[in-house]
Write a protein that holds these residues in place. Structure first.
Motif, PDB file in Angstrom:
ATOM      1  N   TYR A 147       0.843  -1.201   0.000  1.00 45.65           N
ATOM      2  CA  TYR A 147       0.000   0.000   0.000  1.00 45.65           C
ATOM      3  C   TYR A 147       0.877   1.250   0.000  1.00 45.65           C
ATOM      4  CZ  TYR A 147      -4.351   2.523   0.949  1.00 45.65           C
ATOM      5  OH  TYR A 147      -5.455   3.349   0.848  1.00 45.65           O
ATOM      6  N   ARG A 148       1.920   1.197   0.816  1.00 43.52           N
ATOM      7  CA  ARG A 148       2.802   2.361   0.978  1.00 43.52           C
ATOM      8  C   ARG A 148       3.752   2.498  -0.215  1.00 43.52           C
ATOM      9  NH1 ARG A 148       7.468   2.215   3.854  1.00 43.52           N
ATOM     10  NH2 ARG A 148       6.887   0.202   4.682  1.00 43.52           N
ATOM     11  N   LYS A 149       4.373   1.385  -0.619  1.00 37.74           N
ATOM     12  CA  LYS A 149       5.435   1.464  -1.637  1.00 37.74           C
ATOM     13  C   LYS A 149       4.899   1.740  -3.026  1.00 37.74           C
ATOM     14  CE  LYS A 149       8.961  -0.619   0.920  1.00 37.74           C
ATOM     15  NZ  LYS A 149      10.217  -0.061   1.201  1.00 37.74           N
ATOM     16  N   GLU A 150       3.699   1.243  -3.328  1.00 44.11           N
ATOM     17  CA  GLU A 150       3.165   1.408  -4.692  1.00 44.11           C
ATOM     18  C   GLU A 150       1.938   2.319  -4.681  1.00 44.11           C
ATOM     19  OE1 GLU A 150       4.720   0.258  -7.218  1.00 44.11           O
ATOM     20  OE2 GLU A 150       6.098  -1.199  -6.336  1.00 44.11           O
ATOM     21  N   PHE A 151       1.883   3.229  -3.709  1.00 46.09           N
ATOM     22  CA  PHE A 151       0.705   4.070  -3.487  1.00 46.09           C
ATOM     23  C   PHE A 151       0.226   4.750  -4.778  1.00 46.09           C
ATOM     24  CE2 PHE A 151      -1.518   7.861  -2.055  1.00 46.09           C
ATOM     25  CZ  PHE A 151      -2.250   7.409  -0.980  1.00 46.09           C
ATOM     26  N   PHE A 152       1.097   5.523  -5.402  1.00 44.90           N
ATOM     27  CA  PHE A 152       0.680   6.323  -6.565  1.00 44.90           C
ATOM     28  C   PHE A 152       0.490   5.445  -7.802  1.00 44.90           C
ATOM     29  CE2 PHE A 152       2.723   9.497  -3.816  1.00 44.90           C
ATOM     30  CZ  PHE A 152       1.650  10.361  -3.682  1.00 44.90           C
ATOM     31  N   SER A 153       1.358   4.443  -7.975  1.00 42.96           N
ATOM     32  CA  SER A 153       1.231   3.556  -9.144  1.00 42.96           C
ATOM     33  C   SER A 153      -0.112   2.825  -9.116  1.00 42.96           C
ATOM     34  CB  SER A 153       2.341   2.517  -9.160  1.00 42.96           C
ATOM     35  OG  SER A 153       3.574   3.136  -9.207  1.00 42.96           O
ATOM     36  N   LEU A 154      -0.481   2.321  -7.936  1.00 41.52           N
ATOM     37  CA  LEU A 154      -1.730   1.569  -7.832  1.00 41.52           C
ATOM     38  C   LEU A 154      -2.944   2.481  -8.017  1.00 41.52           C
ATOM     39  CD1 LEU A 154      -0.819  -0.832  -4.871  1.00 41.52           C
ATOM     40  CD2 LEU A 154      -0.965  -1.399  -7.288  1.00 41.52           C
ATOM     41  N   ALA A 155      -2.859   3.692  -7.468  1.00 41.74           N
ATOM     42  CA  ALA A 155      -3.969   4.647  -7.653  1.00 41.74           C
ATOM     43  C   ALA A 155      -4.114   4.972  -9.139  1.00 41.74           C
ATOM     44  CB  ALA A 155      -3.701   5.911  -6.843  1.00 41.74           C
ATOM     45  N   GLY A 156      -3.011   5.259  -9.794  1.00 36.13           N
ATOM     46  CA  GLY A 156      -3.027   5.589 -11.224  1.00 36.13           C
ATOM     47  C   GLY A 156      -3.546   4.426 -12.057  1.00 36.13           C
ATOM     48  N   THR A 157      -3.145   3.216 -11.681  1.00 34.10           N
ATOM     49  CA  THR A 157      -3.602   2.025 -12.406  1.00 34.10           C
ATOM     50  C   THR A 157      -5.116   1.878 -12.295  1.00 34.10           C
ATOM     51  OG1 THR A 157      -1.514   0.955 -11.865  1.00 34.10           O
ATOM     52  CG2 THR A 157      -3.292  -0.471 -12.597  1.00 34.10           C
ATOM     53  N   GLY A 158      -5.621   2.061 -11.080  1.00 32.98           N
ATOM     54  CA  GLY A 158      -7.067   1.935 -10.865  1.00 32.98           C
ATOM     55  C   GLY A 158      -7.848   2.952 -11.676  1.00 32.98           C
ATOM     56  N   ILE A 159      -7.366   4.181 -11.669  1.00 35.00           N
ATOM     57  CA  ILE A 159      -8.074   5.246 -12.398  1.00 35.00           C
ATOM     58  C   ILE A 159      -8.045   4.957 -13.912  1.00 35.00           C
ATOM     59  CG2 ILE A 159      -7.965   7.696 -13.024  1.00 35.00           C
ATOM     60  CD1 ILE A 159      -6.918   8.163 -10.104  1.00 35.00           C
ATOM     61  N   LEU A 160      -6.877   4.557 -14.411  1.00 35.66           N
ATOM     62  CA  LEU A 160      -6.762   4.267 -15.849  1.00 35.66           C
ATOM     63  C   LEU A 160      -7.623   3.057 -16.233  1.00 35.66           C
ATOM     64  CD1 LEU A 160      -5.369   5.327 -18.368  1.00 35.66           C
ATOM     65  CD2 LEU A 160      -3.459   3.803 -17.917  1.00 35.66           C
ATOM     66  N   LEU A 161      -7.647   2.064 -15.353  1.00 30.66           N
ATOM     67  CA  LEU A 161      -8.469   0.875 -15.612  1.00 30.66           C
ATOM     68  C   LEU A 161      -9.946   1.263 -15.683  1.00 30.66           C
ATOM     69  CD1 LEU A 161      -8.488  -2.228 -15.906  1.00 30.66           C
ATOM     70  CD2 LEU A 161      -8.664  -2.392 -13.440  1.00 30.66           C
ATOM     71  N   LEU A 162     -10.339   2.135 -14.750  1.00 30.66           N
ATOM     72  CA  LEU A 162     -11.737   2.612 -14.733  1.00 30.66           C
ATOM     73  C   LEU A 162     -12.067   3.311 -16.054  1.00 30.66           C
ATOM     74  CD1 LEU A 162     -13.973   2.716 -12.464  1.00 30.66           C
ATOM     75  CD2 LEU A 162     -13.336   5.106 -12.190  1.00 30.66           C
ATOM     76  N   LEU A 163     -11.132   4.138 -16.512  1.00 32.68           N
ATOM     77  CA  LEU A 163     -11.361   4.880 -17.763  1.00 32.68           C
ATOM     78  C   LEU A 163     -11.430   3.932 -18.956  1.00 32.68           C
ATOM     79  CD1 LEU A 163      -9.054   8.010 -17.366  1.00 32.68           C
ATOM     80  CD2 LEU A 163     -11.541   7.942 -17.324  1.00 32.68           C
ATOM     81  N   ILE A 164     -10.491   2.981 -19.009  1.00 34.35           N
ATOM     82  CA  ILE A 164     -10.443   2.058 -20.155  1.00 34.35           C
ATOM     83  C   ILE A 164     -11.718   1.214 -20.223  1.00 34.35           C
ATOM     84  CG2 ILE A 164      -9.298  -0.054 -20.998  1.00 34.35           C
ATOM     85  CD1 ILE A 164      -6.625   1.261 -20.203  1.00 34.35           C
ATOM     86  N   VAL A 165     -12.191   0.784 -19.064  1.00 33.06           N
ATOM     87  CA  VAL A 165     -13.361  -0.098 -19.047  1.00 33.06           C
ATOM     88  C   VAL A 165     -14.652   0.697 -19.237  1.00 33.06           C
ATOM     89  CG1 VAL A 165     -14.681  -1.704 -17.611  1.00 33.06           C
ATOM     90  CG2 VAL A 165     -12.201  -1.848 -17.661  1.00 33.06           C
ATOM     91  N   LEU A 166     -14.758   1.838 -18.570  1.00 34.49           N
ATOM     92  CA  LEU A 166     -16.044   2.537 -18.546  1.00 34.49           C
ATOM     93  C   LEU A 166     -16.229   3.603 -19.630  1.00 34.49           C
ATOM     94  CD1 LEU A 166     -16.855   2.948 -14.746  1.00 34.49           C
ATOM     95  CD2 LEU A 166     -17.597   1.183 -16.335  1.00 34.49           C
ATOM     96  N   LEU A 167     -15.119   4.224 -20.039  1.00 30.20           N
ATOM     97  CA  LEU A 167     -15.263   5.331 -21.002  1.00 30.20           C
ATOM     98  C   LEU A 167     -15.953   4.908 -22.302  1.00 30.20           C
ATOM     99  CD1 LEU A 167     -14.649   8.326 -20.981  1.00 30.20           C
ATOM    100  CD2 LEU A 167     -12.476   7.855 -22.098  1.00 30.20           C
ATOM    101  N   PRO A 168     -15.545   3.788 -22.928  1.00 26.59           N
ATOM    102  CA  PRO A 168     -16.242   3.379 -24.158  1.00 26.59           C
ATOM    103  C   PRO A 168     -17.734   3.123 -23.920  1.00 26.59           C
ATOM    104  CG  PRO A 168     -14.198   2.177 -23.926  1.00 26.59           C
ATOM    105  CD  PRO A 168     -14.424   2.889 -22.636  1.00 26.59           C
ATOM    106  N   LEU A 169     -18.072   2.580 -22.740  1.00 28.53           N
ATOM    107  CA  LEU A 169     -19.480   2.302 -22.440  1.00 28.53           C
ATOM    108  C   LEU A 169     -20.261   3.606 -22.294  1.00 28.53           C
ATOM    109  CD1 LEU A 169     -19.205  -0.630 -19.853  1.00 28.53           C
ATOM    110  CD2 LEU A 169     -19.452  -0.727 -22.321  1.00 28.53           C
ATOM    111  N   GLY A 229       6.809  -3.963 -10.566  1.00 31.16           N
ATOM    112  CA  GLY A 229       7.676  -2.798 -10.721  1.00 31.16           C
ATOM    113  C   GLY A 229       7.496  -2.029 -12.018  1.00 31.16           C
ATOM    114  N   LEU A 230       6.564  -2.443 -12.853  1.00 30.45           N
ATOM    115  CA  LEU A 230       6.359  -1.708 -14.107  1.00 30.45           C
ATOM    116  C   LEU A 230       5.589  -0.416 -13.841  1.00 30.45           C
ATOM    117  CD1 LEU A 230       7.255  -4.433 -15.305  1.00 30.45           C
ATOM    118  CD2 LEU A 230       5.497  -4.184 -17.026  1.00 30.45           C
ATOM    119  N   SER A 231       5.821   0.564 -14.715  1.00 28.55           N
ATOM    120  CA  SER A 231       5.058   1.813 -14.595  1.00 28.55           C
ATOM    121  C   SER A 231       3.622   1.538 -15.037  1.00 28.55           C
ATOM    122  CB  SER A 231       5.677   2.878 -15.489  1.00 28.55           C
ATOM    123  OG  SER A 231       5.486   2.526 -16.842  1.00 28.55           O
ATOM    124  N   VAL A 232       2.729   2.492 -14.755  1.00 30.67           N
ATOM    125  CA  VAL A 232       1.305   2.268 -15.028  1.00 30.67           C
ATOM    126  C   VAL A 232       1.078   1.927 -16.509  1.00 30.67           C
ATOM    127  CG1 VAL A 232      -0.989   3.325 -15.000  1.00 30.67           C
ATOM    128  CG2 VAL A 232       0.613   3.763 -13.131  1.00 30.67           C
TER     129      VAL A 232
END
Lengths: 309, 214
Positions: free
Chosen positions: A134-156, A204-207
Motif C-alpha cells: 500500500y505504501r510502496k506502490e501508493f501512486f502507481s496503484l492509484a493511477g492504475t485503478g483510475i486508468l483501468l476505470l477509464l479504459i473499461v467505462l469510457l467506451p461504455l 515494478g512496471l510503470s502504469v
C-alpha cells in the motif's frame, strides 16, 4: 512442453492451485483486506479534509461552500437527466470526483495483489505485508485503478451517451439489447485483457507499461488467460444468478430463504473467490513474463585456487 | 520459449561508475542483497526475505531498484510441483567495484564517503609502519585514486575470444581463469605499471620503521 501453453489440464491446475493457496491463506487475506479497507477509509477522509479546507478558504466560508455544492448538484443533475452526458466539463467534474473517492480503494485492491504475489512465490503471506505494498506502490496503484476505470467505462459511457443523445433516454428494446450485449462483451474482453495489470505494477512496471504488458501477455496467451477468466466469471454467475432468480420467483416471501442462501455465497466470494482470482492472475503473470531455462545439474563446489598469481 | 541466451551472461567483474547506481547501493539492505547473496548465486524474493529478515514486499521493492540500476537481473522462473512459481534473481557480476571517479562526482555524501574511505585506508597503513603526514595526504589520495581507476579500466576490459565457451565454464574455474588473465593484463599495461611504481615509491618514501620486504 513449455509451462506457458494452454490446455484443459493447465486450466484445471491454475484453478486448483489458486483456490488451494487462497484457502491456505484465508485468515491472512481476510485480515489484510479488513486492514487495507480501514486504511483506505482513513486515507479517503484525509483526502476529503485536504480538499475541504482549501475549498472552505477559497469559497469564503460555509456560505460559499453551500453555494458551490448546490451548483455541483445542478451539474450532476444535468449529467444524469438532460442527456448531456457527453458534456466534457460535466463529465470531467464527475470523473474527477469519482477518481478521488475511488483512489484509496484502488490502492487497496492493488495492495491485495501484492499479497497474492507473495502467496504465489512462497505459498504464504502475512496480513501486515499488505501495508508495505500500500505504501510502496501508493501512486502507481492509484493511477492504475483510475486508468483501468477509464479504459473499461469510457467506451461504455460514450456508447450509451451517443445513443441517448441521438434517440433519447427511451431506447427501443432491440437497440437496448444490442447495446447491452456489446457492453457485456466489452466488459469481459477489457477486464480479461487487464487481468495482469495489477500484478505487473506489483512487479515494478510503470502504469502505462503495466497495461501494455498485460495486454501483450493476454493476447499472446489468449486461450489460457481467457479460459481462466471465463471460468472465474462463470463461477460468479453461478453464485449470483440463483439468489436473484429466487427473489424473482419467490418474491418477498422467500427473502429469508434467499438471505440464508446468499450469506455462504458472499463468504465464498469474499474469502475464497476474490483471493483465488488475485492469486491466479499473479501466477499467470509470473509464468508468462518469466524466463524459462533448463535447470543445470549441480557441478563441482565453487572453490577458488587462484589468488594474485 | 525463451532460452538461457535471453539472460545477460554474468560478468566476473563490473565497475560501477554510474552515480545513481552507486547511490542505490548505499542503502544497507540493497548492498546486502547484492554483495552478500546475489553475487554468489540466484535467489528468490522469498529466500532473500528469509535471509535478511525483511518483508517480501520490501525485498521486491529493493530488487526493482537494483534491476533499474542494472545490477540485478531476473535469471529464471520455475514452477514447483505444488504450484508455487519462483522467480530467481542474480547479480549481473560476480564481483563489483565502485568506480572511484563516479563516487567522487556523486553528491549526497557519496563523494565525501569516497574521500574519507581513501583517506582512512591510507592512514591505516601506519600499522605497517608507513606514516603519511597530513600535508602529503592529498597527494597520496590522488595517486591511489588514479591507480585504482586504471586497475578498474584494465581489469574490466579483458578480451574474451570465445564468449560461449567462457560462459559454459564452471563458475570456480571461470573465476580462477579470470583472475590469472586480470593479473597478466595489469602486468602488460604500461600506464598501470607507471602508476603502481609511483604509488609504491611514495609508500617507500614514507616508511618509518625498518621493514625491508623488497
Amino acid at each position: 512442453m513449455s509451462n506457458k501453453n494452454a490446455s484443459f489440464g493447465a486450466l484445471v491446475e491454475d484453478l486448483k492451485v489458486s483456490f488451494k493457496f487462497a484457502a491456505k491463506n484465508i485468515i491472512s487475506f481476510l485480515l489484510g483486506t479488513i486492514g487495507v479497507v480501514l486504511v483506505s477509509v482513513v486515507v479517503l477522509v484525509l483526502f476529503m479534509i485536504a480538499a475541504f479546507i482549501p475549498m472552505l478558504i477559497l469559497l469564503g466560508g460555509w456560505e460559499g461552500l453551500a453555494i458551490y455544492f448546490m451548483n455541483l448538484g445542478v451539474v450532476l443533475e444535468d449529467v444524469f437527466t438532460s442527456g448531456s452526458i457527453m458534456n466534457p466539463a460535466a463529465f470531467g467534474a464527475m470523473a474527477f470526483i469519482i477518481a478521488i473517492i475511488a483512489s484509496p480503494f484502488f490502492i487497496a485492491i492493488g495492495a491485495l495483489f501484492g499479497m497474492g504475489r507473495e502467496i504465489v512465490e512462497s505459498e504464504g503471506t502475512t496480513a501486515e505485508g499488505v501495508f508495505v505494498w500500500y505504501r510502496k506502490e501508493f501512486f502507481s496503484l492509484a493511477g492504475t485503478g483510475i486508468l483501468l476505470l477509464l479504459i473499461v467505462l469510457l467506451p461504455l459511457l460514450m456508447l450509451y451517451g451517443t445513443a441517448f443523445a441521438i434517440i433519447g433516454f427511451e431506447l427501443p428494446n432491440i437497440l437496448n439489447a444490442v447495446i447491452a450485449t456489446i457492453s457485456g462483451l466489452w466488459l469481459v474482453i477489457s477486464l480479461g485483457l487487464s487481468l495482469m495489470v495489477f500484478p505487473a505494477v506489483i512487479d515494478g512496471l510503470s502504469v502505462f507499461d503495466a497495461f501494455k504488458e498485460s495486454f501483450r501477455l493476454s493476447i499472446r496467451h489468449f486461450d489460457r488467460v481467457f479460459s481462466l477468466w471465463l471460468s472465474f466469471l462463470g463461477m460468479l454467475v453461478i453464485c449470483i444468478v440463483p439468489p436473484l432468480a429466487g427473489f424473482e420467483v419467490l418474491g418477498e416471501a422467500g427473502a429469508i430463504v434467499i438471505g440464508i442462501m446468499t450469506l455462504p455465497l458472499a463468504v465464498f466470494l469474499l474469502l475464497l473467490y476474490f483471493p483465488a482470482l488475485v492469486i491466479a492472475s499473479n501466477r499467470l503473470y509470473l509464468i508468462f513474463s518469466g524466463i524459462e531455462v533448463t535447470v543445470q545439474e549441480p557441478g563441482d563446489p565453487d572453490l577458488s585456487f587462484i589468488g594474485g598469481v | 520459449m525463451e532460452t538461457i541466451d535471453s539472460v545477460p551472461p554474468m560478468k566476473d567483474l563490473e565497475i560501477i561508475s554510474d552515480t545513481n547506481a552507486i547511490k542505490i547501493l548505499f542503502e544497507e539492505t540493497r548492498a546486502k542483497i547484492v554483495f552478500n547473496y546475489l553475487v554468489n548465486g540466484s535467489m528468490t524474493v522469498k529466500q532473500l526475505s528469509d535471509a535478511t529478515g525483511k518483508n517480501p514486499g520490501t525485498i521486491l521493492h529493493h530488487i526493482q531498484k537494483l534491476q533499474e540500476a542494472g545490477l540485478v537481473v531476473q535469471e529464471r522462473t520455475e514452477q514447483t510441483p505444488t504450484g508455487i512459481v519462483q522467480r530467481y534473481y542474480r547479480a549481473t557480476a560476480r564481483e563489483y567495484r565502485l568506480g572511484i571517479s563516479g563516487m567522487m562526482e556523486a553528491n549526497g555524501g557519496v563523494a565525501q564517503f569516497a574521500r574519507d574511505r581513501l583517506t582512512s585506508t591510507i592512514s591505516s597503513l601506519s600499522v605497517y609502519g608507513i606514516e603519511i603526514p597530513e600535508s602529503q595526504m592529498k597527494k597520496a589520495v590522488d595517486i591511489l585514486r588514479r591507480l585504482i581507476e586504471r586497475e578498474n579500466v584494465v581489469s574490466s576490459n579483458l578480451p574474451i575470444s570465445n564468449e560461449r565457451a567462457y560462459q559454459a565454464l564452471p563458475p570456480a574455474v571461470r573465476g580462477d581463469a579470470s583472475r590469472i588473465m586480470r593479473r597478466l593484463s595489469l602486468e602488460e599495461d604500461s600506464e598501470y605499471q607507471r602508476l603502481r611504481e609511483e604509488w609504491h615509491g611514495f609508500l617507500r618514501s614514507h616508511r618509518k620503521v625498518g621493514i625491508e620486504n623488497e
